[in-house]
Scaffold this motif. Structure first.
Motif, PDB file in Angstrom:
ATOM      1  N   LYS A  28       0.842  -1.185   0.000  1.00 51.15           N
ATOM      2  CA  LYS A  28       0.000   0.000   0.000  1.00 51.15           C
ATOM      3  C   LYS A  28       0.882   1.240   0.000  1.00 51.15           C
ATOM      4  N   VAL A  29       0.698   2.071  -1.022  1.00 53.21           N
ATOM      5  CA  VAL A  29       1.486   3.300  -1.160  1.00 53.21           C
ATOM      6  C   VAL A  29       0.614   4.478  -0.753  1.00 53.21           C
ATOM      7  N   GLY A  30       0.979   5.131   0.333  1.00 55.19           N
ATOM      8  CA  GLY A  30       0.191   6.236   0.853  1.00 55.19           C
ATOM      9  C   GLY A  30       0.437   7.531   0.109  1.00 55.19           C
ATOM     10  N   PHE A  31      -0.650   8.295  -0.084  1.00 57.42           N
ATOM     11  CA  PHE A  31      -0.562   9.639  -0.672  1.00 57.42           C
ATOM     12  C   PHE A  31      -1.701  10.474  -0.122  1.00 57.42           C
ATOM     13  N   SER A  32      -1.507  11.783  -0.079  1.00 54.72           N
ATOM     14  CA  SER A  32      -2.548  12.676   0.391  1.00 54.72           C
ATOM     15  C   SER A  32      -3.519  12.967  -0.752  1.00 54.72           C
ATOM     16  N   PRO A  33      -4.802  12.686  -0.584  1.00 56.77           N
ATOM     17  CA  PRO A  33      -5.758  12.843  -1.681  1.00 56.77           C
ATOM     18  C   PRO A  33      -6.146  14.299  -1.921  1.00 56.77           C
ATOM     19  N   GLU A  34      -5.191  15.075  -2.378  1.00 62.01           N
ATOM     20  CA  GLU A  34      -5.432  16.476  -2.703  1.00 62.01           C
ATOM     21  C   GLU A  34      -4.765  16.793  -4.035  1.00 62.01           C
ATOM     22  N   ALA A  35      -5.320  17.744  -4.742  1.00 63.76           N
ATOM     23  CA  ALA A  35      -4.740  18.138  -6.017  1.00 63.76           C
ATOM     24  C   ALA A  35      -3.375  18.766  -5.787  1.00 63.76           C
ATOM     25  N   TYR A  36      -2.361  18.260  -6.472  1.00 70.17           N
ATOM     26  CA  TYR A  36      -1.009  18.790  -6.382  1.00 70.17           C
ATOM     27  C   TYR A  36      -0.368  18.661  -7.764  1.00 70.17           C
ATOM     28  N   PRO A  38       1.706  19.224 -11.189  1.00 70.49           N
ATOM     29  CA  PRO A  38       1.385  18.098 -12.078  1.00 70.49           C
ATOM     30  C   PRO A  38       1.750  16.738 -11.488  1.00 70.49           C
ATOM     31  N   PHE A  39       1.947  16.673 -10.161  1.00 72.90           N
ATOM     32  CA  PHE A  39       2.356  15.423  -9.527  1.00 72.90           C
ATOM     33  C   PHE A  39       1.165  14.497  -9.258  1.00 72.90           C
ATOM     34  N   TYR A  40       0.117  15.061  -8.678  1.00 74.49           N
ATOM     35  CA  TYR A  40      -1.114  14.312  -8.421  1.00 74.49           C
ATOM     36  C   TYR A  40      -2.312  15.154  -8.845  1.00 74.49           C
ATOM     37  N   SER A  41      -3.176  14.589  -9.686  1.00 74.65           N
ATOM     38  CA  SER A  41      -4.406  15.249 -10.112  1.00 74.65           C
ATOM     39  C   SER A  41      -5.489  14.192 -10.257  1.00 74.65           C
ATOM     40  N   TRP A  48      -6.762   8.969 -10.116  1.00 73.65           N
ATOM     41  CA  TRP A  48      -5.597   9.826  -9.895  1.00 73.65           C
ATOM     42  C   TRP A  48      -4.555   9.622 -10.980  1.00 73.65           C
ATOM     43  N   GLY A  49      -3.982  10.702 -11.441  1.00 68.99           N
ATOM     44  CA  GLY A  49      -2.917  10.653 -12.435  1.00 68.99           C
ATOM     45  C   GLY A  49      -1.935  11.773 -12.181  1.00 68.99           C
ATOM     46  N   GLY A  50      -0.926  11.869 -13.038  1.00 67.05           N
ATOM     47  CA  GLY A  50       0.092  12.903 -12.881  1.00 67.05           C
ATOM     48  C   GLY A  50       1.484  12.312 -12.932  1.00 67.05           C
ATOM     49  N   TRP A  51       2.480  13.171 -12.908  1.00 71.48           N
ATOM     50  CA  TRP A  51       3.866  12.722 -13.024  1.00 71.48           C
ATOM     51  C   TRP A  51       4.231  11.721 -11.931  1.00 71.48           C
ATOM     52  N   GLU A  52       3.894  12.052 -10.694  1.00 72.32           N
ATOM     53  CA  GLU A  52       4.306  11.164  -9.601  1.00 72.32           C
ATOM     54  C   GLU A  52       3.558   9.843  -9.633  1.00 72.32           C
ATOM     55  N   VAL A  53       2.290   9.877 -10.026  1.00 71.37           N
ATOM     56  CA  VAL A  53       1.536   8.623 -10.158  1.00 71.37           C
ATOM     57  C   VAL A  53       2.183   7.735 -11.216  1.00 71.37           C
ATOM     58  N   ASP A  54       2.566   8.336 -12.339  1.00 67.68           N
ATOM     59  CA  ASP A  54       3.229   7.560 -13.399  1.00 67.68           C
ATOM     60  C   ASP A  54       4.571   7.005 -12.927  1.00 67.68           C
ATOM     61  N   ILE A  55       5.309   7.810 -12.165  1.00 66.61           N
ATOM     62  CA  ILE A  55       6.608   7.357 -11.649  1.00 66.61           C
ATOM     63  C   ILE A  55       6.412   6.238 -10.632  1.00 66.61           C
ATOM     64  N   VAL A  56       5.415   6.367  -9.766  1.00 62.10           N
ATOM     65  CA  VAL A  56       5.114   5.295  -8.808  1.00 62.10           C
ATOM     66  C   VAL A  56       4.825   3.992  -9.549  1.00 62.10           C
ATOM     67  N   VAL A  68      -0.775  -0.420  -4.470  1.00 60.62           N
ATOM     68  CA  VAL A  68      -2.137   0.092  -4.376  1.00 60.62           C
ATOM     69  C   VAL A  68      -2.079   1.485  -3.763  1.00 60.62           C
ATOM     70  N   LEU A  69      -2.440   2.510  -4.547  1.00 64.34           N
ATOM     71  CA  LEU A  69      -2.459   3.868  -4.017  1.00 64.34           C
ATOM     72  C   LEU A  69      -3.519   3.971  -2.928  1.00 64.34           C
ATOM     73  N   THR A  70      -3.096   4.437  -1.754  1.00 64.08           N
ATOM     74  CA  THR A  70      -3.965   4.460  -0.574  1.00 64.08           C
ATOM     75  C   THR A  70      -4.049   5.877  -0.023  1.00 64.08           C
ATOM     76  N   PRO A  71      -5.233   6.515  -0.111  1.00 60.98           N
ATOM     77  CA  PRO A  71      -5.356   7.908   0.344  1.00 60.98           C
ATOM     78  C   PRO A  71      -5.310   8.048   1.861  1.00 60.98           C
ATOM     79  N   ILE A  72      -4.447   8.946   2.328  1.00 64.24           N
ATOM     80  CA  ILE A  72      -4.285   9.246   3.754  1.00 64.24           C
ATOM     81  C   ILE A  72      -4.056  10.759   3.857  1.00 64.24           C
TER      82      ILE A  72
END
Length: 264
Positions: A28-36, A38-41, A48-56, A68-72
């Protein structure tokens, strides 16, 4: 093709898919569920998509991990990692000595400058003198909050927000004078219709390796050397095989990795 052959082929594909899934370790890969951007959108469908999502995704694929992207919420990411609710953090979290007291980090996977933006009709720079008597907005529990508190002691107020978007909105509304954050994230705001209308870049803050750290890495639990080693190897591999550059070109016209150096 006869029906039984179609069925047999489908069964074979399902079996192969199941074998692959069984062989891939799920984390489980934690991420904050907020727009950021071009990293997270997040799109209209909630994906969710963006540069960091693609890199993950690239790192996990290379490491043969089923991630598994897990919102925290942002300020709950490190506690969630320590209590094993998640296995890693990949959310533009800077590697700092303070955080390393609680968790370990992979080697960096990007490093960009820290910027300050403000209202167009105000003339100042990103220095302690320039920000004297200003109200500065920062996201709580970030290196930017720590930096502002350390270096901008003559500011009128260091105002903390749960998300960077909230700070941006208050800046656009004139409730604060400036905000400090990662230069790429702030550039995305400045390119938005709202950002173009209200604000501009005031400059980049002076380096402070102790506070800002050497870059962004994946957070893992202390002692989880197996996962850390897998992530380090995968980061190195996608840098070498061109996947990192391929993804980056979709979002940026430069390599955001920064200088070639070890972060740990």
């Amino acid at each position: 093709m006869k029906p039984f052959l179609k069925t047999a082929l489908a069964a074979t594909l399902i079996a192969l898919s199941g074998a692959f899934s069984a062989s891939a370790e799920q984390i489980k890969v934690g991420f904050s569920p907020e727009a950021y951007p071009p990293f997270y959108s997040q799109d209209a469908s909630g994906n969710w998509g963006g540069w960091e999502v693609d890199i993950v995704n690239a790192i996990c694929s290379e490491a043969k991990l089923d991630c598994v992207l897990t919102p925290i919420p942002w300020d709950g990411l490190i506690p969630a990692l320590k209590t094993k609710k998640i296995d890693a953090i990949m959310n533009s979290m800077s590697i700092t000595d303070e955080r390393k007291k609680e968790i370990d980090f992979s080697e960096k996977y990007y490093n960009t400058p820290t910027a300050v933006i403000g209202a167009k009709d105000q003339k100042f720079d990103a220095t302690p003198e320039g920000l004297k008597a200003k109200i500065i907005g920062v996201q709580a529990s970030t290196v930017h909050a720590a930096y502002a508190k350390k270096h901008f002691t003559d500011a009128a107020e260091i105002k903390e927000y749960q998300t960077q978007d909230e700070a941006n909105q208050d800046l656009a509304a004139g409730r604060i004078d400036a905000t400090q954050a990662d230069s790429i994230a702030l550039d995305a705001f400045l390119k938005s219709d709202q950002g173009k209308a209200c604000c501009d870049l005031k400059g980049y803050v002076a380096p402070d390796l102790e506070v800002l750290g050497p870059g962004v890495g994946a957070g893992v639990r202390q002692g989880d050397t197996e996962l850390k080693d897998k992530l380090n190897a995968a980061i190195k591999a996608i840098r070498a095989n061109g996947k990192y550059a391929e993804i980056t070109k979709k979002y940026f016209d430069f390599d955001i990795y920064g200088e070639e150096s070890q972060s740990n």
